[in-house]
Design an enzyme around this catalytic site. Structure first.
Site, short mmCIF file in Angstrom:
data_model
loop_
_atom_site.label_atom_id
_atom_site.label_comp_id
_atom_site.label_asym_id
_atom_site.label_seq_id
_atom_site.Cartn_x
_atom_site.Cartn_y
_atom_site.Cartn_z
N HIS A 9 9.66 -1.75 8.92
CA HIS A 9 9.49 -0.33 9.21
C HIS A 9 10.32 0.48 8.21
O HIS A 9 11.28 -0.02 7.63
CB HIS A 9 9.98 0.00 10.62
CG HIS A 9 9.19 -0.63 11.71
ND1 HIS A 9 7.91 -0.24 12.01
CD2 HIS A 9 9.49 -1.63 12.60
CE1 HIS A 9 7.45 -0.96 13.02
NE2 HIS A 9 8.39 -1.80 13.39
N CYS A 12 4.23 -4.07 10.64
CA CYS A 12 4.70 -4.81 11.81
C CYS A 12 3.51 -5.32 12.64
O CYS A 12 2.83 -6.24 12.21
CB CYS A 12 5.65 -3.95 12.63
SG CYS A 12 6.69 -4.94 13.76
#
Length: 500
Positions: free
Chosen positions: A431, A337
């Site tokens: 994630h 991310c």
């Protein structure tokens, strides 16, 4: 008229006293008793978050507690999520969706607008479940915040909840903390505190008896239990206070793997690393050391709530040079991310930090632009670079553009890339990628090949590790806390539901 289900509030003497774990343990042991129980945290300040089953963003801890209760996580379980974006500012998420950025002073008046969301969420849970176990936040005795309190005694007063206060004896001063938490309350709030729990005790609990008797005599509040220290729990941490190095134990093969995770100032969703640290022979260390970056078998740049600011700090520490040197030498790097965004050529941010366009580390053929609206979704697909299926979730303002010729790390079921590979450097916006057993093991095998090491993965699924930990802490709490008395305080009566 249908009466709302009973509820109890588990508050704490301070942050990281064990509230989250105790609520998770209660949810697991109560559902195993046949009680339809649900967790609730009115307001959570955390950078570890998850995507609920209804598509909204909630604190990771409430997702864990829902799993403990064996029910899907919903946004009602955490209607207000505060994600710190600076020393004095936070990103406010309401009912799973972004609302605004605010500072500590402006948040006070904002709570008036937030109360209806809290009341509606708790009422929803108390309608759909037989019992709700609520979690407080921080310390229960904070007189400077009482007029804006949505989550501790303010919630207890508004919803007429009995309160159990947890104190961590590992830190020392637990009796002063418990007594002070009671004594600092105004009379009407003090009367709501019905029990204490002492957490993380090492040794013979009978040694505490004189102090427990004294505390009860002073307050009239019973100690419902002394929970012993439990080694090796790998449950999801709520925030960076729970940041810890990991050791998966001795390797199955001849050698282990060393993972260095950069300790970013606004680190978020570091639970992405937990499953890696469960594999035998894998050790995980959180670090700001350039030497650790050079020596590790894999370096992970995790997520962050302040991508550009944390990238600037990496440069101040000289870690940008260490990462480039590592990549040149063929050392594996994984960005997740915000870490993925840092590894690209450029970041344009007029949303999160407002810094405009800055150069990235230039190690991946991608560029990121931040948007006001946030991507919050669960994803599934495959990891062509690793030869496995893949799954995870996305929580991001950034939109990352990938060069057409880039090698894809992961892609969703619609074929959209969620990450790329360039030599020894990998990055993904997903994630939870390592929670997928095949993907995690393929990643670690790839790292071992790049480093000339032998890695033999374990055979226990990541989900099974978490289930075992939940069962274990539930059994400990059942043995050391008077749960029946706690249920009685909440007004619980064992009335069979309509489906039984």
């Amino acid at each position: 008229m249908t009466h709302p289900a009973p509820a109890v509030l588990v508050a704490g003497t301070g942050s990281d006293a064990g509230k989250t774990t105790l609520v998770a343990a209660l949810c697991r042991l109560l559902v195993d008793r046949g009680i339809d129980v649900a967790p609730f945290k009115a307001q959570n300040m955390a950078l570890n978050s998850a995507v609920a089953s209804d598509g909204g963003e909630i604190g990771r801890a409430q997702a864990l507690q829902a799993a403990a209760a064996r029910i899907p996580a919903t946004t009602a379980m955490n209607p207000i999520l505060l994600k710190p974006s600076g020393d004095r500012t936070s990103h406010v998420v309401v009912d799973g969706r972004p609302l605004q950025e605010t500072d500590a002073v402006a948040y006070g008046p904002l709570t008036t607008r937030l109360w209806p969301h809290v009341r509606r969420a708790l009422a929803d849970l108390r309608t759909r479940h037989e019992l709700v176990v609520c979690e407080g936040a921080g310390g229960v005795a904070e007189p400077n915040l009482r007029d804006r309190d949505l989550v501790n005694m303010g919630l207890a007063a508004d919803a007429d909840l009995p309160v159990v206060v947890v104190g961590d004896i590992e830190r020392g001063g637990v009796f002063a903390s418990l007594y002070g938490s009671w004594a600092l309350q105004p009379d009407e709030d003090r009367q709501r505190i019905r029990g204490f729990v002492i957490n993380r005790f090492r040794g013979d609990a009978s040694l505490l008896d004189p102090a427990i008797e004294d505390l009860t005599a002073r307050t009239g509040v019973p100690v419902l239990g002394v929970v012993p220290w439990v080694d090796g729990l790998g449950l999801d941490a709520e925030d960076s206070l729970g940041l810890r190095d990991l050791d998966g134990g001795p390797p199955v093969g001849e050698e282990g793997l060393r993972i260095a995770v950069l300790r970013l100032q606004r680190i978020s969703n570091f639970t992405d690393i937990d499953a890696l640290g469960r594999e035998p022979g894998v050790t995980v260390t959180f670090t700001e050391s350039a030497a650790a970056v050079a020596d590790a078998d894999l370096v992970v740049i995790p997520g962050t709530r302040a991508t550009v600011a944390d990238l600037d700090r990496l440069r101040q520490l000289g870690l940008d040079r260490a990462l480039r040197d590592r990549a040149t030498a063929g050392g594996p790097i994984l960005g997740i991310c915000g870490g993925y965004q840092m590894l690209g050529r450029a970041i344009t941010d007029t949303v999160e930090g407002g810094g405009g366009t800055v150069a990235g580390l230039g190690l991946l053929p991608v560029e990121t632009t931040f948007h006001v609206d946030k991507v919050v979704r669960r994803v599934s697909g495959d990891a062509p670079a690793l030869g496995t299926d893949a799954s995870g979730y996305e929580i991001r303002h950034g939109r990352t553009t990938v060069d057409a010729e880039a090698k894809v790390l992961v892609r969703d079921d619609d074929g959209r890339p969620g990450g790329v590979v360039a030599g020894p450097v990998m990055g993904t916006s997903w994630h939870g990628l390592a929670d997928h057993d095949d993907t995690r093991r393929a990643l670690l095998r790839w790292v071992a090949e790049q480093r000339g090491r032998r890695f033999v993965p374990g055979s226990v699924p990541a989900a099974a590790h978490r289930e075992a930990d939940l069962d274990r802490i539930a059994a400990v709490v059942a043995d050391h806390v008077d749960v029946d008395r706690m249920l009685s305080l909440a007004g619980w009566r064992a009335v069979p539901s309509a489906g039984r």
